[in-house]
Design an enzyme around this catalytic site. Structure first.
Site, PDB file in Angstrom:
ATOM      1  CG  LEU A 147       6.615   7.967 -15.600  1.00  0.00           C
ATOM      2  CD1 LEU A 147       5.811   6.968 -16.430  1.00  0.00           C
ATOM      3  CD2 LEU A 147       5.721   8.658 -14.591  1.00  0.00           C
ATOM      4  CG  ASP A 148       9.797   6.764  -9.212  1.00  0.00           C
ATOM      5  OD1 ASP A 148      10.630   7.645  -9.497  1.00  0.00           O
ATOM      6  OD2 ASP A 148       8.996   6.838  -8.259  1.00  0.00           O
ATOM      7  CE  LYS A 149      14.106  -1.924 -12.538  1.00  0.00           C
ATOM      8  NZ  LYS A 149      15.202  -2.656 -11.857  1.00  0.00           N
ATOM      9  NE  ARG A 247       7.801   5.020  -4.744  1.00  0.00           N
ATOM     10  CZ  ARG A 247       9.051   4.643  -5.031  1.00  0.00           C
ATOM     11  NH1 ARG A 247       9.696   5.179  -6.070  1.00  0.00           N
ATOM     12  NH2 ARG A 247       9.662   3.750  -4.276  1.00  0.00           N
TER      13      ARG A 247
END
Length: 323
Positions: A147-149, A247
Site C-alpha cells: 500500500l502507498d504510504k 489513483r
C-alpha cells in the site's frame, strides 16, 4: 526434501524420468522441488547452483532435458534480512502460524527504501514475528502486496515460504480480492470499469500514468456509494494491481482521489489522499478455506466525508457485488 529457506547448504541430485523427457530444465526442477517456485529455481540456475552431470555447453533455464540426464542442485543457506526490528505498534486484524493481516495506518511506509531506511511496517513485523526473516526474499520479507504510504487499510503478510508462494500465486491469477474505499472529487454516480494500461510517467519518474502502448494491463472496477456535486464516495475493486493504480485511473476519468496532490486531487480539506484498503479476501494458504477481512476507514476518512457533506454507510454491509 529441499527447502527454500533452510539455514544450511542443501544439495540433491535429480535424474530425468521418462515422463519429464523434453521439458525445460526449470520446469523439470520445479516438479522435483515442490517447495520452490519457478522464479526461485530460475534464480538458482542463473547463479550457477545447478550443475549438469553430463557434457553440455551451458546450463540455462530453457535447456531441454532428456530421459536419463542427471543434475546436481545446491541450495545456499538462506540469508536473513538485515532489516532491524523496531517496536512499532501494529493493528493486527488476524494472525495464525501462516499469515498475519494488518490494518496499516496512513503515513506508515510499508518497507525500507530510498528516503525511508527505517520505521516501516516491515521493521515492525520483524520485531513482532522474527521468523519472518527471509520469507519470500531478504529485502521485503513476507510482503505479498503493498500500500502507498498515505493509503490506509488491509495488508496480508506471509509468515512461511509456503504461505508466501500460495498468496503470490493467488495474486497473480487474480483470486486474491482487494476492495478499496475512496473519496473522489466531483459527482460520480454510476458503476463502471477503467481499463487503461499503466506505466512509468515519461517525464516525472516517481509518477505513473496511463500508457496505451508501453503500459501494463490495468483494470479497476468502481461503484458509487454516495455523491453530491462536490465529491463522491466510491467502492473500488482491483482486477490488477499496478503501482498507484486506483489513483491514476480515477484521475484519468477526471475524478481524482480527494487529497491526492500528485494526481490532481489537491484539497485544503484533508492532509492525505482519501483512499482506504477496505476488504481483503483470499484462500487461506494452509486450509484452502476462503477468508474475508474488512477494516472500517479511519477517523480522518470519516471526518473528510462529513466535510464534503456525504453520509457514511454502515461499513460492515458494504461489499462488492458482481452483477
Amino acid at each position: 526434501m529441499l527447502e527454500p529457506s533452510a539455514h544450511k547448504i542443501q544439495t540433491a541430485e535429480f535424474t530425468v524420468p521418462l515422463e519429464e523427457d523434453a521439458k525445460r530444465l526449470d520446469v523439470f526442477l520445479v516438479s522435483q522441488m515442490p517447495g520452490f517456485s519457478r522464479t526461485q529455481v530460475q534464480a538458482l540456475i542463473e547463479a550457477d547452483y545447478v550443475e549438469a552431470l553430463f557434457k553440455v555447453k551451458a546450463v540455462k533455464s530453457n535447456l531441454v532435458v532428456s530421459k536419463g540426464q542427471s543434475f546436481r542442485i545446491t541450495v545456499p543457506a538462506s540469508q536473513k534480512t538485515d532489516i532491524p526490528p523496531e517496536n512499532i505498534e501494529l493493528d493486527i486484524v488476524y494472525e495464525d502460524r501462516s499469515i498475519i493481516v494488518i490494518n496499516k495506518p496512513a503515513g506508515l511506509v510499508v518497507h525500507p527504501g530510498a528516503g525511508n531506511p527505517s520505521h516501516t511496517l516491515i521493521n515492525a513485523l520483524v520485531a513482532h514475528c522474527p521468523n519472518i526473516k527471509g520469507v519470500g526474499g531478504v529485502k521485503r520479507p513476507g510482503l505479498v502486496h503493498r500500500l502507498d504510504k498515505d493509503t490506509s487499510g488491509l495488508l496480508v503478510v506471509a509468515k512461511t515460504d509456503m504461505a508466501y508462494r500460495q498468496l503470490v500465486k493467488q495474486l497473480k491469477v487474480r483470486s486474491l480480492s482487494r476492495e478499496y474505499l475512496g473519496i473522489v472529487k466531483g459527482s460520480l454516480r454510476e458503476k463502471g470499469t477503467v481499463n487503461a494500461a499503466i506505466g512509468r510517467h515519461a517525464l516525472a519518474r516517481k509518477k505513473m500514468a496511463v500508457q496505451a502502448e508501453r503500459g501494463k494491463k490495468s483494470i479497476t472496477h468502481f461503484l458509487s456509494l454516495a455523491n453530491n456535486a462536490e465529491a463522491s464516495l466510491m467502492l473500488m475493486k482491483l482486477e490488477t494491481g499496478r503501482t498507484h493504480q486506483i489513483r491514476v485511473h480515477m484521475s484519468y476519468i477526471h475524478h481524482p482521489i480527494l487529497g491526492d496532490s500528485i494526481y490532481g486531487g489537491e484539497s485544503s480539506l484533508v492532509e492525505r489522499q482519501m483512499l482506504h484498503a477496505f476488504r481483503l479476501s483470499f484462500k487461506h494458504p494452509q486450509t484452502g478455506i476462503t477468508r474475508s477481512f474488512y477494516a472500517a476507514p479511519p477517523k480522518d476518512f470519516v471526518e473528510a466525508l462529513a466535510k464534503v457533506e456525504l453520509t457514511a454507510p454502515k461499513w460492515h454491509f458494504v461489499r462488492w457485488k458482481e452483477s
